[in-house]
Design a protein around this motif. Structure first.
Motif, mmCIF file in Angstrom:
data_model
loop_
_atom_site.group_PDB
_atom_site.id
_atom_site.type_symbol
_atom_site.label_atom_id
_atom_site.label_comp_id
_atom_site.label_asym_id
_atom_site.label_seq_id
_atom_site.Cartn_x
_atom_site.Cartn_y
_atom_site.Cartn_z
ATOM 1 N N LEU A 58 34.238 42.461 33.849
ATOM 2 C CA LEU A 58 33.066 41.914 34.541
ATOM 3 C C LEU A 58 31.803 42.699 34.199
ATOM 4 C CD1 LEU A 58 34.686 41.182 38.012
ATOM 5 C CD2 LEU A 58 33.946 39.492 36.331
ATOM 6 N N ALA B 146 28.457 41.397 32.288
ATOM 7 C CA ALA B 146 27.101 41.609 32.807
ATOM 8 C C ALA B 146 26.192 42.169 31.720
ATOM 9 C CB ALA B 146 27.143 42.554 34.007
ATOM 10 N N ARG C 252 30.053 41.680 42.487
ATOM 11 C CA ARG C 252 31.478 41.391 42.324
ATOM 12 C C ARG C 252 32.237 42.651 41.886
ATOM 13 N NH1 ARG C 252 34.633 37.092 42.499
ATOM 14 N NH2 ARG C 252 36.507 37.007 41.189
ATOM 15 N N LEU D 21 27.211 39.817 39.230
ATOM 16 C CA LEU D 21 28.344 40.541 38.666
ATOM 17 C C LEU D 21 28.397 41.984 39.176
ATOM 18 C CD1 LEU D 21 28.297 39.115 35.034
ATOM 19 C CD2 LEU D 21 30.059 38.741 36.775
#
Length: 356
Positions: free
Chosen positions: A307, A311, A344, A341
């Protein structure tokens, strides 16, 4: 000629090139006569891809974006060579036609390959592709098998070991993507400080050294038009190298949006990974581990890394838009994705730390 692919568009003015010069080069290099009709494939956010239509065949040209700085992600020589070396042992790479390093032709290195005709599953599947959940599951497993097969290729036996920098791949990736984020950061995105420190401290040792794709997604797989459960080719090898296969899987699953994800994540999907019958991310990890024998007990690290890496990629693209290096309106809101992101990643780290 057959109908144009659904994502072929007129060439953007800023992405245009001297078609006659390329046609002349192709005539000399491959004996292909005439001047092709040129269209640009939409959706590419890094290197540029064009359809060259001749009366009897379709070719594809790949080049870096105008003004792009040299890097592994924009290295056409590297991308061409990786596919050429892979072809004898991995039948899912397109046929290479030629590589041009003479900048007087187009202004940069570029290469040309045969177009692989077939179906590509993008955000939403074609309206006439009515797969049952059982067929969708079979397709999903077959696509994961493509990654398993790639990771089983012996780098030394194919000459691909020339791209290996030895052990320490995980550490190099964590440091490298952190540095790239710093260089591409704009004043409207978070600093990712906690995420970057956590990745540095939590990183495991490499589990293996294999050939990896670097951008393995459903929308980089070409499926047989007559049998959509049968893959024909894997595209976009710009980030391929020799490295840790679990890092490759983590990067791949960063794009895998499943049906029960939150609305913000569902809004970012670029492939129909949420269809009934598609495996969840965890099911893919479990299946991959079973097929390869690789342990995935530290999966949270690879998930956060994937992730964060996504990003950085989004921010690098947004950086070009922010500084007027591209006017493509598709990139104007990428900063929002970057911020999401970060949120997250932090939520995943919170969950991982609460389970310790």
């Amino acid at each position: 000629m057959t109908a144009l692919p659904d994502n072929a568009r007129e060439v953007r003015e800023e992405d245009g090139f001297d078609v006659a010069a390329v046609a002349s080069w192709l005539s000399e290099r491959a004996g292909i006569g005439g001047v092709p009709e040129v269209h640009q494939f939409a959706g590419g956010a890094s290197n540029l891809t064009y359809l060259l239509r001749y009366p009897d065949r379709d070719l594809v040209l790949r080049r870096p974006p105008v003004g792009a700085k040299p890097s592994s992600g924009h290295d056409m020589v590297r991308e061409y060579r990786i596919q050429s070396l892979l072809a004898p042992v991995y039948p899912y790479v397109p046929t290479m036609i030629g590589l041009c390093t003479d900048h007087s032709v187009l202004g940069s290195d570029f290469y040309v390959m045969e177009r692989v005709r077939g179906t590509i599953l993008r955000t939403n599947p074609p309206a006439d592709l009515a797969l049952t959940p059982e067929e969708t599951r079979r397709l999903c497993l077959r696509v994961v098998d493509l990654l398993v097969e790639l990771h089983s290729v012996d780098p030394a036996a194919t000459g691909l070991d020339e791209f290996s920098r030895g052990t320490g791949y995980v550490a190099r990736q964590v440091a490298g993507w952190s540095s790239r984020y710093e260089k591409a950061r704009t004043d409207n995105v978070p600093d990712f400080d906690r995420v970057r420190v956590w990745l540095e401290e939590a990183q495991p040792a490499d589990v293996a050294q294999t050939v990896i794709h670097g951008d393995f997604r459903l929308d980089n797989v070409v499926l047989d038009e007559n049998d959509p459960c049968a893959p024909l080719a894997v595209l976009d090898w710009e980030l391929a190298t020799v490295g840790d296969p679990l890092m490759d899987l983590g990067s791949s699953l960063a794009y895998w949006v499943q049906a029960d994800d939150d609305p913000l994540l569902l809004a970012t999907k670029r492939q129909p990974s949420d269809l009934p019958g598609m495996l969840t991310r965890q099911e893919i990890v479990d299946y991959y581990s079973e097929k390869t024998g690789l342990p995935v007990n530290n999966w949270g690290f690879y998930e956060v890394f994937g992730l964060f890496r996504l990003a950085v990629i989004a921010q690098q693209i947004y950086f070009r838009y922010y500084h007027g290096q591209t006017t493509n309106p598709a990139f104007k809101d990428f900063w929002v994705i970057v911020g999401y992101l970060d949120t997250r990643c932090n939520a995943l780290i919170d969950r991982i730390e609460s389970e310790v």
